[in-house]
Scaffold this motif. Structure first.
Motif, PDB file in Angstrom:
ATOM      1  N   ILE A   8      -0.666  -6.601   8.631  1.00 42.00           N
ATOM      2  CA  ILE A   8      -1.634  -4.922   9.337  1.00 42.00           C
ATOM      3  C   ILE A   8      -2.365  -4.654   7.726  1.00 42.00           C
ATOM      4  N   LYS A   9      -0.749  -4.093   7.451  1.00 43.63           N
ATOM      5  CA  LYS A   9      -1.287  -3.234   6.648  1.00 43.63           C
ATOM      6  C   LYS A   9      -2.195  -3.875   5.114  1.00 43.63           C
ATOM      7  N   GLN A  60      -5.722  -3.142   4.172  1.00 38.66           N
ATOM      8  CA  GLN A  60      -5.630  -2.350   2.763  1.00 38.66           C
ATOM      9  C   GLN A  60      -5.532  -0.978   3.389  1.00 38.66           C
ATOM     10  N   ARG A  61      -3.998  -0.789   3.741  1.00 39.75           N
ATOM     11  CA  ARG A  61      -3.872   0.972   4.439  1.00 39.75           C
ATOM     12  C   ARG A  61      -2.403   1.319   4.403  1.00 39.75           C
ATOM     13  N   SER A  62      -2.092   1.872   4.600  1.00 43.56           N
ATOM     14  CA  SER A  62      -0.608   2.606   4.524  1.00 43.56           C
ATOM     15  C   SER A  62      -0.181   2.672   6.241  1.00 43.56           C
ATOM     16  N   PHE A  75       6.526  -7.819  10.555  1.00 46.69           N
ATOM     17  CA  PHE A  75       6.367  -8.428   9.922  1.00 46.69           C
ATOM     18  C   PHE A  75       4.658  -8.545  10.066  1.00 46.69           C
ATOM     19  N   LEU A  76       4.298  -8.069  11.759  1.00 47.30           N
ATOM     20  CA  LEU A  76       3.219  -7.749  11.885  1.00 47.30           C
ATOM     21  C   LEU A  76       2.390  -6.448  11.685  1.00 47.30           C
ATOM     22  N   ASP A  77       3.971  -5.281  11.504  1.00 53.31           N
ATOM     23  CA  ASP A  77       3.153  -4.200  11.283  1.00 53.31           C
ATOM     24  C   ASP A  77       2.741  -4.824   9.453  1.00 53.31           C
ATOM     25  N   GLU A 111       0.968  -1.265  -0.088  1.00 47.49           N
ATOM     26  CA  GLU A 111      -0.109   0.276  -0.024  1.00 47.49           C
ATOM     27  C   GLU A 111       0.699   1.452   0.360  1.00 47.49           C
ATOM     28  N   ILE A 112       0.982   2.186  -0.656  1.00 48.15           N
ATOM     29  CA  ILE A 112       1.422   3.647  -0.767  1.00 48.15           C
ATOM     30  C   ILE A 112       1.250   5.099  -0.493  1.00 48.15           C
TER      31      ILE A 112
END
Length: 370
Positions: A100-101, A105-107, A95-97, A34-35
């Protein structure tokens, strides 16, 4: 020495082949990057590129190391196991970070507080174990030291255990976040890490040949398990090389926070266990500069909004920005530099920093025997 060659070579091979496989798997599952909307507009075309490639770097490094130990019939050392714990532990936080992204579907992934808690937990456990007398060798040397260090420990700068743990926490969290900030352009952080970990491979080889257990004297090195640390450093170097083949522009995969936090943590671990904590500021100079660019940007922006005196002294407006965008590599993108140009020039800067750091390291040894 055979273990170093096996570790580096096998991790390179595993990473080179494994990354190609990971690209296919991650793409099929839709695990794409995600950007951020407030980032450079040129990065929007990268949306959906497979991420979490750091899993391959971690796996290749660990497998390469243990395969090398198995082939050579050697047992893993306490220092190497601690470094792998730090490497894998921070990779897990990353990896958890990343997960979650992707799943949401969030940056933005983990909240800042949650990420810091994770990094702190891993860093503190590492620090306590590294200082524990239970992991001392037959000379009484623990993996980490109570002394501050540059090329070697400053004998007169011994610190209480609590302060050493805090210092190790600062080095680990600072370095892991610094590599994370540098991971913004195709191949930038990976290529820089190749040079830094290559440098630590050489440092550990030299410290082994000039160990105080083999070469007593004022210029010898009191480091626990330097040769085994060299095997780990070579394995990580090889893994980064293999990943860079697919991560170079145009990147077919990103390492994500999984890779950047793990690599930054390992970098800090080497500085701590080779007694070269302050030298890391030179060898990892690019990461220092990129981190400083963010700190300067945030500090000036906040001070210019909050303090009229600050605005009048420095003659700036409220909300002043020193750089067009931070971190520093994106500032040059905003100026119109091509991404490949920025990456290559930042690699050159890293090479100069690494060469300077190794030069200082060797010159100090020469001066010590002069």
């Amino acid at each position: 020495m055979r273990a170093i060659l096996f570790g580096g070579g096998l991790s390179l091979l595993i990473s080179l082949i494994g990354t190609r496989y990971a690209i296919n798997v991650l793409a099929r599952r839709g695990y794409g990057q995600e950007i951020r909307d407030d980032g450079p507009t040129t990065h929007h075309t990268k949306r959906g590129t497979p991420t979490m490639g750091g899993l391959v770097i971690i796996l290749a490094s660990v497998l390469g190391y243990f395969a090398a130990k198995l082939i050579t019939g050697q047992l893993p050392s306490a220092s190497a196991m601690l470094l792998i714990f730090l490497f894998v532990g921070l990779g897990t936080v990353g990896f958890l970070d990343d997960f979650i992204k992707i799943s949401r579907q969030r940056s933005l992934g983990l909240r800042s507080r949650a990420k810091i808690i994770g990094q702190t937990l891993i860093a503190v456990v590492f620090a306590i174990l590294a200082l524990s007398p239970a992991l001392a060798d037959d000379r009484g040397k623990t993996p980490a030291s109570h002394n501050l260090s540059f090329i070697r420990d400053f004998d007169s700068w011994a610190l209480p255990t609590v302060l050493v743990v805090l210092l190790i926490w600062l080095i680990v969290t600072g370095t892991s976040n610094a590599v994370n900030l540098a991971d913004g352009l195709d191949g930038l952080a990976t290529g820089a890490c190749v040079m830094v970990f290559g440098a630590y491979t050489l440092v550990n080889i030299w410290q082994n040949s000039q160990s105080c257990s083999l070469q007593p004297g004022g210029s010898c090195y009191e480091v626990r398990d330097p040769l085994d640390l060299a095997v780990v450093a070579a394995a990580i170097t090889g893994a980064c090389f293999g990943f860079l083949w697919w991560n170079a522009s145009p990147a077919q995969i990103f390492m994500g926070d999984t890779g950047s936090l793990a690599l930054g943590g390992a970098m800090a671990g080497f500085a701590i266990m080779t007694r070269t904590e302050l030298l890391l500021l030179v060898i990892g100079g690019l990461f220092v500069v990129i981190t400083l660019s963010v700190m300067i940007q945030v500090s000036v922006f906040k001070l210019s909004r909050a303090s009229g005196m600050f605005r009048s002294v420095f003659r700036v407006k409220a909300g002043h920005r020193v750089f067009r965008i931070a971190p520093l590599q994106h500032h040059f993108e905003n100026l119109g530099w091509e991404e490949v140009t920025i990456v290559i020039r930042f690699w050159i800067i890293t090479g100069l920093c690494v060469a300077t750091g190794l030069g200082i390291f060797y010159a100090e040894w020469v001066a010590g025997i002069g």
